[in-house]
Design a protein around this motif. Structure first.
Motif, PDB file in Angstrom:
ATOM      1  N   UNK A   1      26.169  -9.930  15.607  1.00 47.17           N
ATOM      2  CA  UNK A   1      25.301  -9.268  14.625  1.00 47.17           C
ATOM      3  C   UNK A   1      25.394  -9.962  13.271  1.00 47.17           C
ATOM      4  N   UNK A   2      26.594 -10.408  12.898  1.00 46.81           N
ATOM      5  CA  UNK A   2      26.747 -11.151  11.652  1.00 46.81           C
ATOM      6  C   UNK A   2      26.000 -12.470  11.674  1.00 46.81           C
ATOM      7  N   UNK A   3      26.047 -13.166  12.810  1.00 49.90           N
ATOM      8  CA  UNK A   3      25.316 -14.434  12.927  1.00 49.90           C
ATOM      9  C   UNK A   3      23.804 -14.191  12.855  1.00 49.90           C
ATOM     10  N   UNK A   4      23.348 -13.095  13.434  1.00 47.43           N
ATOM     11  CA  UNK A   4      21.919 -12.746  13.310  1.00 47.43           C
ATOM     12  C   UNK A   4      21.550 -12.594  11.841  1.00 47.43           C
ATOM     13  N   UNK A   5      22.365 -11.825  11.106  1.00 50.64           N
ATOM     14  CA  UNK A   5      22.073 -11.565   9.697  1.00 50.64           C
ATOM     15  C   UNK A   5      22.188 -12.824   8.846  1.00 50.64           C
TER      16      UNK A   5
ATOM     17  N   UNK B   1      12.316 -11.092  17.029  1.00 54.28           N
ATOM     18  CA  UNK B   1      12.514 -10.822  15.602  1.00 54.28           C
ATOM     19  C   UNK B   1      12.643  -9.319  15.344  1.00 54.28           C
ATOM     20  N   UNK B   2      13.667  -8.955  14.568  1.00 55.42           N
ATOM     21  CA  UNK B   2      14.017  -7.553  14.362  1.00 55.42           C
ATOM     22  C   UNK B   2      14.431  -7.361  12.906  1.00 55.42           C
ATOM     23  N   UNK B   3      14.031  -6.235  12.285  1.00 56.48           N
ATOM     24  CA  UNK B   3      14.450  -5.997  10.904  1.00 56.48           C
ATOM     25  C   UNK B   3      15.971  -5.949  10.774  1.00 56.48           C
ATOM     26  N   UNK B   4      16.469  -6.498   9.682  1.00 58.36           N
ATOM     27  CA  UNK B   4      17.907  -6.530   9.457  1.00 58.36           C
ATOM     28  C   UNK B   4      18.553  -5.160   9.489  1.00 58.36           C
ATOM     29  N   UNK B   5      17.853  -4.139   8.966  1.00 58.58           N
ATOM     30  CA  UNK B   5      18.455  -2.804   8.949  1.00 58.58           C
ATOM     31  C   UNK B   5      18.653  -2.275  10.374  1.00 58.58           C
ATOM     32  N   UNK B   6      17.807  -2.665  11.301  1.00 65.52           N
ATOM     33  CA  UNK B   6      17.981  -2.234  12.694  1.00 65.52           C
ATOM     34  C   UNK B   6      19.234  -2.884  13.277  1.00 65.52           C
TER      35      UNK B   6
ATOM     36  N   UNK C   1      14.485  -8.158   6.007  1.00 65.57           N
ATOM     37  CA  UNK C   1      13.959  -9.370   6.662  1.00 65.57           C
ATOM     38  C   UNK C   1      13.840  -9.166   8.170  1.00 65.57           C
ATOM     39  N   UNK C   2      12.918  -9.913   8.780  1.00 63.77           N
ATOM     40  CA  UNK C   2      12.865 -10.015  10.240  1.00 63.77           C
ATOM     41  C   UNK C   2      13.843 -11.117  10.630  1.00 63.77           C
ATOM     42  N   UNK C   3      14.809 -10.780  11.467  1.00 68.01           N
ATOM     43  CA  UNK C   3      15.873 -11.711  11.821  1.00 68.01           C
ATOM     44  C   UNK C   3      15.811 -12.063  13.303  1.00 68.01           C
TER      45      UNK C   3
END
Length: 195
Positions: free
Chosen positions: A60-64, A114-119, A106-108
């Motif tokens: 999840x950190x690498x995604x962000x 692609x998914x919003x960062x808050x999700x 952001x969309x990550x």
């Protein structure tokens, strides 16, 4: 009573930090002889679940961080002090990445597209809050999650459709909520765990 929506703002970073600290304490307290204990997660022992907590926080950190992550493998991880050090490194990356300005909106890149960062941050929070309980239960350790994090996870999970929540064995069927249950027991039951 109106159902509140998920947490989407920068307060998620503080929730992650507090929940990671609780998870770290559980990981550090696992007696060496309990790493092979079965857990409430079908097919996983405590060591595998510890590895999943490290792998998840890293992923999840690498995604962000925008590092085009690959899904983590569920390979066995080192146990004891090494898993705690690995978890520290993973959670540092996670908190720093989600703490970047604007990343939550952001969309990550993510496993499902692609998914919003808050999700993604809410999924990371859900993983640590719920799997820390699984690990503590398996190893006979006490577990007291951060109350605000429990509230955020419950709000996030409730906004998902029932089919989405129960797909691919992510969560088992909801369990009955015991009389007089608090929010954490309600969350456990909602996610198919027996409080």
């Amino acid at each position: 009573m109106t159902q509140r929506g998920p947490v989407v703002g920068p307060e998620l970073v503080g929730l992650l930090e507090r929940s990671f600290a609780v998870t770290r304490a559980v990981l550090a307290a696992v007696p060496p002889e309990r790493w092979g204990a079965g857990t409430p997660c079908d097919g996983w022992n405590a060591g595998q679940l510890g590895g999943h907590l490290v792998g998840g926080a890293t992923y999840f950190g690498r995604c962000a961080a925008g590092l085009a992550p690959e899904l983590p493998t569920e390979e066995p991880r080192p146990l004891g002090d090494e898993v705690v050090a690995d978890f520290d490194e993973a959670t540092r990356l996670n908190v720093e990445a989600f703490g970047r300005d604007g990343v939550l909106s952001e969309e990550l890149p993510f496993a499902f597209g692609p998914t919003p960062g808050w999700v993604i941050a809410n999924i990371s929070l859900s993983e640590t809050v719920l799997h820390s309980w699984d690990l503590a239960r398996a190893t006979g350790l006490p577990y007291s999650p951060d109350e605000s994090s429990v509230d955020a996870v419950l709000r996030f999970q409730r906004q998902s459709g029932e089919e989405e929540l129960r797909a691919d064995g992510m969560f088992g069927p909801a369990m009955p909520v015991p009389p007089g249950a608090g929010p954490f027991e309600e969350l456990l039951a909602f996610t198919g765990r027996k409080p």
